[in-house]
Design a protein around this motif. Structure first.
Motif, PDB file in Angstrom:
ATOM      1  N   ASP A 209       8.736  26.332  -7.890  1.00  0.00           N
ATOM      2  CA  ASP A 209       7.930  27.453  -8.374  1.00  0.00           C
ATOM      3  C   ASP A 209       6.992  27.056  -9.508  1.00  0.00           C
ATOM      4  N   GLN A 210       6.842  25.752  -9.750  1.00  0.00           N
ATOM      5  CA  GLN A 210       5.989  25.288 -10.840  1.00  0.00           C
ATOM      6  C   GLN A 210       5.007  24.230 -10.347  1.00  0.00           C
ATOM      7  N   PRO A 211       3.951  24.645  -9.623  1.00  0.00           N
ATOM      8  CA  PRO A 211       2.948  23.656  -9.180  1.00  0.00           C
ATOM      9  C   PRO A 211       2.250  23.017 -10.378  1.00  0.00           C
ATOM     10  N   LEU A 212       1.944  21.729 -10.249  1.00  0.00           N
ATOM     11  CA  LEU A 212       1.355  20.967 -11.346  1.00  0.00           C
ATOM     12  C   LEU A 212      -0.036  20.493 -10.969  1.00  0.00           C
ATOM     13  N   GLU A 213      -0.955  20.604 -11.913  1.00  0.00           N
ATOM     14  CA  GLU A 213      -2.309  20.110 -11.681  1.00  0.00           C
ATOM     15  C   GLU A 213      -2.334  18.592 -11.795  1.00  0.00           C
ATOM     16  N   ALA A 214      -3.148  17.982 -10.946  1.00  0.00           N
ATOM     17  CA  ALA A 214      -3.186  16.522 -10.910  1.00  0.00           C
ATOM     18  C   ALA A 214      -4.544  16.059 -10.412  1.00  0.00           C
ATOM     19  N   ARG A 215      -4.714  14.738 -10.395  1.00  0.00           N
ATOM     20  CA  ARG A 215      -5.948  14.115  -9.903  1.00  0.00           C
ATOM     21  C   ARG A 215      -5.600  12.906  -9.041  1.00  0.00           C
ATOM     22  N   VAL A 216      -6.454  12.633  -8.083  1.00  0.00           N
ATOM     23  CA  VAL A 216      -6.309  11.412  -7.295  1.00  0.00           C
ATOM     24  C   VAL A 216      -6.710  10.236  -8.185  1.00  0.00           C
ATOM     25  N   GLU A 217      -5.793   9.317  -8.390  1.00  0.00           N
ATOM     26  CA  GLU A 217      -6.081   8.161  -9.232  1.00  0.00           C
ATOM     27  C   GLU A 217      -6.654   7.005  -8.409  1.00  0.00           C
ATOM     28  N   SER A 218      -6.083   6.784  -7.231  1.00  0.00           N
ATOM     29  CA  SER A 218      -6.586   5.718  -6.366  1.00  0.00           C
ATOM     30  C   SER A 218      -6.017   5.902  -4.965  1.00  0.00           C
ATOM     31  N   ILE A 219      -6.617   5.203  -4.026  1.00  0.00           N
ATOM     32  CA  ILE A 219      -6.192   5.255  -2.624  1.00  0.00           C
ATOM     33  C   ILE A 219      -5.910   3.833  -2.163  1.00  0.00           C
ATOM     34  N   GLY A 220      -4.782   3.654  -1.485  1.00  0.00           N
ATOM     35  CA  GLY A 220      -4.376   2.327  -1.050  1.00  0.00           C
ATOM     36  C   GLY A 220      -5.394   1.698  -0.104  1.00  0.00           C
ATOM     37  N   TYR A 221      -5.506   0.375  -0.187  1.00  0.00           N
ATOM     38  CA  TYR A 221      -6.453  -0.363   0.649  1.00  0.00           C
ATOM     39  C   TYR A 221      -5.785  -1.081   1.823  1.00  0.00           C
ATOM     40  N   GLY A 222      -4.487  -0.919   1.966  1.00  0.00           N
ATOM     41  CA  GLY A 222      -3.841  -1.591   3.084  1.00  0.00           C
ATOM     42  C   GLY A 222      -2.390  -1.188   3.226  1.00  0.00           C
ATOM     43  N   ILE A 223      -1.869  -1.281   4.444  1.00  0.00           N
ATOM     44  CA  ILE A 223      -0.462  -1.032   4.721  1.00  0.00           C
ATOM     45  C   ILE A 223       0.048  -2.167   5.604  1.00  0.00           C
ATOM     46  N   ALA A 224       1.360  -2.375   5.606  1.00  0.00           N
ATOM     47  CA  ALA A 224       1.945  -3.449   6.396  1.00  0.00           C
ATOM     48  C   ALA A 224       1.861  -3.109   7.883  1.00  0.00           C
ATOM     49  N   HIS A 225       1.673  -4.139   8.696  1.00  0.00           N
ATOM     50  CA  HIS A 225       1.588  -3.966  10.142  1.00  0.00           C
ATOM     51  C   HIS A 225       2.593  -4.910  10.783  1.00  0.00           C
ATOM     52  N   LYS A 226       3.518  -4.350  11.578  1.00  0.00           N
ATOM     53  CA  LYS A 226       4.585  -5.168  12.150  1.00  0.00           C
ATOM     54  C   LYS A 226       4.119  -5.964  13.365  1.00  0.00           C
ATOM     55  N   ASP A 227       3.210  -5.401  14.141  1.00  0.00           N
ATOM     56  CA  ASP A 227       2.755  -6.119  15.335  1.00  0.00           C
ATOM     57  C   ASP A 227       2.122  -7.447  14.945  1.00  0.00           C
ATOM     58  N   GLY A 228       2.539  -8.498  15.621  1.00  0.00           N
ATOM     59  CA  GLY A 228       1.978  -9.814  15.353  1.00  0.00           C
ATOM     60  C   GLY A 228       2.776 -10.643  14.372  1.00  0.00           C
ATOM     61  N   SER A 229       3.762 -10.013  13.688  1.00  0.00           N
ATOM     62  CA  SER A 229       4.588 -10.799  12.776  1.00  0.00           C
ATOM     63  C   SER A 229       5.507 -11.720  13.582  1.00  0.00           C
ATOM     64  N   THR A 230       5.961 -12.791  12.964  1.00  0.00           N
ATOM     65  CA  THR A 230       6.770 -13.784  13.664  1.00  0.00           C
ATOM     66  C   THR A 230       8.177 -13.264  13.895  1.00  0.00           C
ATOM     67  N   GLY A 231       8.644 -13.398  15.148  1.00  0.00           N
ATOM     68  CA  GLY A 231       9.973 -12.926  15.506  1.00  0.00           C
ATOM     69  C   GLY A 231      10.856 -14.062  15.978  1.00  0.00           C
ATOM     70  N   VAL A 232      11.731 -13.773  16.937  1.00  0.00           N
ATOM     71  CA  VAL A 232      12.677 -14.748  17.455  1.00  0.00           C
ATOM     72  C   VAL A 232      11.924 -15.881  18.148  1.00  0.00           C
ATOM     73  N   GLU A 233      12.373 -17.113  17.906  1.00  0.00           N
ATOM     74  CA  GLU A 233      11.780 -18.306  18.500  1.00  0.00           C
ATOM     75  C   GLU A 233      10.278 -18.429  18.218  1.00  0.00           C
ATOM     76  N   LEU A 234       9.870 -17.927  17.040  1.00  0.00           N
ATOM     77  CA  LEU A 234       8.488 -18.006  16.574  1.00  0.00           C
ATOM     78  C   LEU A 234       7.506 -17.211  17.442  1.00  0.00           C
TER      79      LEU A 234
END
Length: 283
Positions: A209-234
């Motif tokens: 019941d107590q919403p807080l005012e805020a500002r966007v400080e920054s936005i991420g430039y990348g996230i991890a991607h699992k496809d293509g990572s090395t798995g079993v037997e390289l």
């Protein structure tokens, strides 16, 4: 019929608001967690804080047994006194040799005079080494008092009097009270028009019941991607997906609270909802 139309209008209005003002429930409170790391090794002889205690910068958290370092300090002081004594003897010898050389030219060979000068330089270097060693030992003795580097909250404290701490190994977690922010994850399709400085509203699950005012400080430039990572037997890892479904990725957005009321306590890891205000009339 009128009720159905009203409901549909309400749903449509809410959806339009969602499109104009992106909203997510996938947010969490974050803060910088300082790993308190002792600079010296030894058993703890006194604890000055309890688990979940609030501390100020400079407060002593715990004390390490200082006796070993006090003994080392006395030894370093004695070594310095000895080095100074050797320097004085070398200076006196050099002074007497030069005086004799002036009174009786040829009484001392040139190589002897050079050796006397070299002895002074070596003794002077010995004093500098002893001073450096004394300074290091003095620092080690001071490091037996482990202090808080910032205002914050001690959390998950497991140390007790008698616990052995090791130099350069983290032993206490301190949440910096001045570093809290909200990390919210928005769909990539929702943030194309969002820029740093945009107004936001944060609602903590702890204080709905107590919403807080805020500002966007920054936005991420990348996230991890699992496809293509090395798995079993390289071989590369490739996750199966449905060709007819293309899910939008979620991008981390860092939200800075404008002001936190005194009756609200932020806690790392707790949940938050965030709405970004993009429309001009609401900024």
């Amino acid at each position: 019929m009128l009720l159905v139309l009203a409901a549909l209008c309400s749903i449509g209005w809410k959806y339009q608001q969602y499109l104009e003002q992106p909203w997510t429930r996938d947010g969490q409170v974050r803060a910088q967690v300082i790993q308190i790391t002792p600079r010296v090794t030894g058993p703890i002889v006194a604890m000055h804080v309890n688990d979940n205690a609030e501390v100020q910068s400079g407060d002593t958290l715990f004390e390490i047994d200082p006796r070993t370092y006090e003994a080392a300090l006395k030894q370093a002081e004695a070594n310095l006194a000895q080095a100074k004594s050797k320097l004085k003897k070398a200076q006196d010898d050099a002074k007497r040799g030069k005086s004799l050389h002036r009174r009786e030219p040829g009484a001392l060979s040139q190589s002897t005079l050079i050796k006397l000068d070299n002895a002074v330089e070596a003794a002077d270097a010995g004093v500098m080494v002893a001073k450096a060693a004394l300074e290091q030992v003095s620092l080690n003795l001071a490091f037996t008092q482990v202090k808080a580097p910032a205002d914050g909250f001690v959390t998950n404290l497991t140390l007790r009097t008698g616990s052995q701490v090791v130099a350069n190994q983290p032993s206490v977690a301190l949440v910096d009270r001045n570093s809290f922010w909200i990390e919210a994850f928005f769909k990539e399709t929702d943030i194309k028009d969002v820029t740093a400085g945009a107004k936001a509203v944060v609602t903590l699950m702890t204080y709905p019941d107590q919403p807080l005012e805020a500002r966007v400080e920054s936005i991420g430039y990348g996230i991890a991607h699992k496809d293509g990572s090395t798995g079993v037997e390289l071989l590369p890892n490739v996750n199966p997906n449905f060709q007819w479904i293309r899910l939008a990725q979620r991008i981390p957005v860092r939200i800075k609270l404008d002001k936190v009321p005194d009756d609200i306590q932020l806690r790392v890891g707790t949940s938050a909802s965030v709405m970004i205000i993009k429309t001009a009339q609401d900024v």
